[in-house]
Scaffold this active site. Structure first.
Site, short mmCIF file in Angstrom:
data_model
loop_
_atom_site.label_atom_id
_atom_site.label_comp_id
_atom_site.label_asym_id
_atom_site.label_seq_id
_atom_site.Cartn_x
_atom_site.Cartn_y
_atom_site.Cartn_z
N CYS A 1 0.88 -1.16 0.00
CA CYS A 1 0.00 0.00 0.00
C CYS A 1 0.92 1.21 0.00
O CYS A 1 2.12 1.10 0.21
CB CYS A 1 -0.86 0.03 1.25
SG CYS A 1 -1.85 -1.46 1.45
N ARG B 1 1.63 1.48 -5.99
CA ARG B 1 1.79 0.52 -4.90
C ARG B 1 0.47 -0.19 -4.56
O ARG B 1 0.46 -1.19 -3.84
CB ARG B 1 2.29 1.22 -3.64
CG ARG B 1 3.61 1.93 -3.83
CD ARG B 1 4.01 2.62 -2.56
NE ARG B 1 4.37 1.66 -1.54
CZ ARG B 1 5.58 1.19 -1.34
NH1 ARG B 1 6.58 1.63 -2.07
NH2 ARG B 1 5.84 0.32 -0.40
N TRP C 1 -3.81 -1.84 -1.32
CA TRP C 1 -3.83 -3.11 -2.03
C TRP C 1 -4.29 -4.12 -0.98
O TRP C 1 -3.56 -4.42 -0.04
CB TRP C 1 -2.44 -3.46 -2.56
CG TRP C 1 -2.42 -4.71 -3.38
CD1 TRP C 1 -2.71 -4.84 -4.70
CD2 TRP C 1 -2.10 -6.04 -2.93
NE1 TRP C 1 -2.61 -6.15 -5.09
CE2 TRP C 1 -2.22 -6.90 -4.02
CE3 TRP C 1 -1.72 -6.58 -1.70
CZ2 TRP C 1 -1.99 -8.27 -3.93
CZ3 TRP C 1 -1.49 -7.94 -1.60
CH2 TRP C 1 -1.61 -8.77 -2.72
N ASN D 1 0.77 -0.01 5.92
CA ASN D 1 1.18 -0.89 4.84
C ASN D 1 1.81 -2.11 5.50
O ASN D 1 2.73 -1.96 6.30
CB ASN D 1 2.21 -0.17 3.95
CG ASN D 1 2.85 -1.11 2.94
OD1 ASN D 1 2.24 -2.10 2.55
ND2 ASN D 1 4.07 -0.81 2.54
N GLY D 2 1.31 -3.30 5.19
CA GLY D 2 1.89 -4.51 5.78
C GLY D 2 0.79 -5.44 6.26
O GLY D 2 -0.38 -5.29 5.88
N GLU E 1 8.92 -15.11 -19.37
CA GLU E 1 8.70 -13.68 -19.20
C GLU E 1 7.59 -13.18 -20.15
O GLU E 1 6.73 -12.38 -19.75
CB GLU E 1 10.02 -12.93 -19.44
CG GLU E 1 9.98 -11.41 -19.34
CD GLU E 1 9.49 -10.86 -18.01
OE1 GLU E 1 9.33 -11.62 -17.06
OE2 GLU E 1 9.24 -9.65 -17.94
N LYS F 1 4.04 -11.49 -18.96
CA LYS F 1 3.59 -10.16 -19.41
C LYS F 1 2.16 -10.24 -19.95
O LYS F 1 1.34 -9.40 -19.64
CB LYS F 1 4.49 -9.60 -20.53
CG LYS F 1 5.88 -9.12 -20.17
CD LYS F 1 5.94 -7.91 -19.29
CE LYS F 1 5.99 -8.31 -17.84
NZ LYS F 1 7.26 -8.29 -17.19
N GLU G 1 -0.44 -10.94 -17.14
CA GLU G 1 -0.49 -9.82 -16.21
C GLU G 1 -1.30 -8.64 -16.79
O GLU G 1 -2.04 -7.97 -16.07
CB GLU G 1 0.96 -9.39 -15.97
CG GLU G 1 1.19 -8.28 -15.00
CD GLU G 1 2.68 -8.04 -14.77
OE1 GLU G 1 3.49 -8.36 -15.66
OE2 GLU G 1 3.03 -7.52 -13.71
N HIS H 1 5.54 -34.03 -22.64
CA HIS H 1 5.39 -34.68 -21.33
C HIS H 1 4.11 -34.23 -20.62
O HIS H 1 3.99 -34.36 -19.43
CB HIS H 1 6.62 -34.41 -20.47
CG HIS H 1 7.87 -34.94 -21.11
ND1 HIS H 1 8.13 -36.28 -21.21
CD2 HIS H 1 8.88 -34.31 -21.76
CE1 HIS H 1 9.27 -36.46 -21.87
NE2 HIS H 1 9.74 -35.27 -22.21
N LYS I 1 2.85 -2.48 -7.98
CA LYS I 1 4.22 -2.47 -8.49
C LYS I 1 5.20 -3.08 -7.49
O LYS I 1 6.09 -3.82 -7.85
CB LYS I 1 4.62 -1.02 -8.80
CG LYS I 1 6.02 -0.85 -9.37
CD LYS I 1 6.10 -1.40 -10.77
CE LYS I 1 7.48 -1.28 -11.37
NZ LYS I 1 7.63 -2.20 -12.51
O1 M6R Z 1 10.55 -5.07 -7.46
P1 M6R Z 1 10.87 -6.50 -7.80
O2 M6R Z 1 11.72 -6.64 -9.00
O3 M6R Z 1 11.43 -7.26 -6.62
O4 M6R Z 1 9.45 -7.15 -8.12
C1 M6R Z 1 9.35 -8.52 -8.37
C2 M6R Z 1 8.03 -8.86 -9.02
O5 M6R Z 1 6.96 -8.50 -8.19
C3 M6R Z 1 7.84 -8.16 -10.36
O6 M6R Z 1 8.89 -8.44 -11.23
C4 M6R Z 1 6.52 -8.60 -11.03
O7 M6R Z 1 6.57 -9.95 -11.35
C5 M6R Z 1 6.24 -7.75 -12.26
N1 M6R Z 1 4.98 -7.08 -12.10
C6 M6R Z 1 6.18 -8.51 -13.53
O8 M6R Z 1 5.95 -7.68 -14.62
#
Ligand code: M6R
Length: 606
Positions: A2, A27, A74, A98-99, A478, A482, A485, A501, A601
């Site tokens: 958050c 955040r 969040w 936050n936490g 990756e 993307k 997400e 498999h 993020k």
């Molecule tokens: O800030 P960080 O690189 O530690 O974050 C890790 C993941 O949360 C981050 O890479 C997440 O998977 C991305 N949203 C992917 O696009």
């Protein structure tokens, strides 16, 4: 996960709180709220949804008060709605958090017996009532110290008090928190990004510490309540990098910035004149290291996997990789001759930080590959390799991924050279090739028209697969991450050789499958795997590098060819079409590209 802001000033604060909350939305963005103190009353406004919704729902211009706190959420405990939104308040205390408070159920029972009434489903509300309870028989500092000791879990807190109207209390355990200094006002914020438009003078709280913020004074305390002095850092104030400019989304801007990301990384670490790599102040003797463990989450974990292939190719080191949330709870065999590398854009990811903390507590050698150099992970690792890609605001990681893999490749090359495991001529050639990358990435970016047309098929399908072998396997993972997400469609990354498999059963007529088959040593094998999915009806988007040789396959639906460079560096170029594919799929669907649903993020909770 958050975002928190607090301002103590000699003028009304609500407008500044709102603009800081907008910056903190990366955040968390499922609800937002503000509390200010005015004429001996706590005024609280909050609503479900974005900060814009809060602005639409309330006349914030008339929210008076020179002291206030704000929050973007969040959700962890309780659904995202206006009741569960922060701040949470009792008759005399208001809190943003936050936490996660792990013992909230027990504390709630205890506080209920004391007559406290709870309105929300959140864990945060117990903090409010605990402070209220402790203030009955303690002065402020004692009440805060006692409350923090009673809380289990992680928190960054901002607290205001009806009966102590000239201050904000901030406290940190496990979640980041910074204090900023301005003229006749001082600030509390989850990160420097939120504070940067108001000040470039920052102090970061360390775990266990709390602070008292008045408009003209800031006091810091350790967990025993003893006053302590803390350093003030001066941040560079490049506001332009926080702006979308002419781009529709931060993600689009960040994708296009990748040639610069790589150029900057090369400038920082590569000695062009001598074709060598400079890693200054590496704190260990190279003979002390026989193995490396790389740890991260999400995209950063994919960077670790990428690095494993390079390190194994270039050095004789033993390489392991781990997802931070697994590593932190496993029975690890800590070894003195292992270097533990933590990869993180934000440097605040809770699981990655916990894994680092565990290694530090076991006196291991720790190194951080991070973007935010003021972050907790950067500050607590023994050694830091910054990726220097500038602020990444879009929730989907793009330029930070290329920044991370660049630094990890550079490190692999350097260690290979120091350990005499690479021929010096080859070493220097590889460094020269590195310098070609920015230009080639720039060329690879010019594929928007092709990708836009292709992206509809991915949106319309039930699901899709991304296949690769060797160095292309992490890129497949990756690419799939993307797409899911941003476009909320099912996408699976797989090593192409594993399809038979099990996952081959998923292939049906018209299913889009991305096959990453650069002309490296895996090429023929991957092409065979591609034939197997085509034979079962897949619509294959082949991504390869340019070549005079024909691709020996019919029935490929679409082909994208990236530029040529040595095999080690092809992953950089293969990544670009996948980022754009995800971007355009989400754009066509009209989704919120920079803030995809359910995500944030910076994942500062477990
Ligand atoms: O800030 P960080 O690189 O530690 O974050 C890790 C993941 O949360 C981050 O890479 C997440 O998977 C991305 N949203 C992917 O696009």
């Amino acid at each position: 996960m958050c975002g928190i802001i607090g301002i103590s000033s000699n003028k009304p604060v609500s407008a500044s709180i709102i603009s800081s909350l907008k910056k903190l939305e990366y955040r968390g963005y499922d609800s937002a709220g503000i509390a200010t103190l005015f004429e001996g009353e706590i005024k609280e406004v909050k609503s479900e949804g974005r900060v814009n919704t809060l602005e639409q729902n309330f006349d914030l211009k008339n929210l008076k008060g020179n002291i206030g706190i704000g929050h973007v959420r969040w959700a962890t405990h309780g659904i995202p709605n206006s009741v569960n939104a922060h701040p949470h308040s009792s008759h005399n205390v208001s809190v943003v958090h936050n936490g996660i408070i792990e013992n909230s159920t027990i504390l709630k029972k205890y506080l209920t017996t004391k007559g406290h009434i709870f309105k929300s489903q959140t864990d945060t509300e117990v903090i409010v009532h605990l402070i209220t309870e402790n203030l009955k028989s303690n002065e402020l500092e004692e009440a805060i110290k006692k409350t923090l000791k009673q809380l289990h879990g992680s928190f960054a807190l901002g607290i205001v008090f009806k009966d102590i109207p000239d201050l904000i209390v901030g406290a940190r355990r496990g979640s980041p928190l910074a204090v900023g200094y301005g003229p006749s006002e001082n600030y509390l914020g989850s990160d420097s990004y939120a504070l940067k438009s108001m000040t470039n003078k920052i102090t970061y709280l360390d775990d266990g510490e709390f602070c008292i913020i008045k408009k003209d004074q800031v006091l810091f305390f350790n967990e025993d309540g003893k006053k302590i002095n803390k350093k003030i850092l001066e941040l560079s104030s490049d506001e332009s990098s926080y702006d979308k400019g002419d781009f529709k989304h931060f993600m689009a801007k960040e994708i296009e910035e990748q040639p610069t990301t790589v150029k900057t990384g090369i400038k920082e670490y590569v000695d062009k004149t001598n074709s060598d790599i400079n890693i200054y102040n590496f704190p260990w003797n190279i003979n002390e290291i026989n193995s490396i463990t790389l740890i991260g989450c999400g995209t950063a974990y994919h960077s670790c996997l990428m690095a494993k292939y390079w390190f194994e190719e270039l050095t004789q080191l033993d390489i392991s990789i781990d997802i931070a949330s697994e590593f932190r709870y496993r029975k690890n065999r800590f070894k003195k001759d292992t270097l533990y590398i933590f990869v993180s854009q934000s440097g605040e990811t809770a699981d990655t930080y916990a894994a680092l903390d565990l290694c530090n507590k076991n006196n291991m050698k720790t190194c951080a590959v991070v973007n935010i150099i003021e972050s907790s992970i950067a500050r607590d690792a023994n050694f830091v390799l910054p990726i220097h890609c500038g602020p990444e605001i879009g929730v989907a990681s793009t330029k930070a991924f290329l920044g991370q893999i660049l630094i990890l490749y550079i490190l692999a090359l350097k260690l290979a050279s120091l350990r005499n495991e690479i021929n010096q001529k080859i070493y220097k050639e590889k460094i020269k090739d590195l310098q070609k990358l920015p230009n080639l990435i720039e060329k690879s970016l010019l594929i928007d028209n092709d990708i836009q047309a292709i992206s509809s098929t991915f949106n319309e399908a039930k699901g899709s697969m991304f296949l690769g072998r060797g160095l292309s396997y992490p890129i497949a993972l990756e690419g799939a991450l993307k797409l899911k997400e941003l476009s909320y469609v099912h996408a699976e990354g797989y090593p192409a050789g594993e399809m038979k498999h099990g996952p081959l059963a998923l292939i049906e007529d018209g299913m889009p499958v991305v096959v990453l088959a650069p002309r490296d040593s895996y090429y023929k094998k991957t092409i065979s795997n591609m034939q197997e999915v085509i034979a079962r009806g897949a619509k294959v988007l082949l991504i390869t590098n340019k070549s005079k040789d024909e691709i020996v396959s019919e029935n490929i639906w679409e082909t994208i060819e990236v530029e040529n460079i040595n095999d080690d560096l092809l992953p950089f170029l293969l990544t670009i079409p996948l980022q754009k594919l995800a971007y355009y799929s989400a754009l066509k669907k009209g989704y919120d590209i920079d803030k995809p649903r359910n995500l944030a993020k910076s994942v500062t909770v477990e």
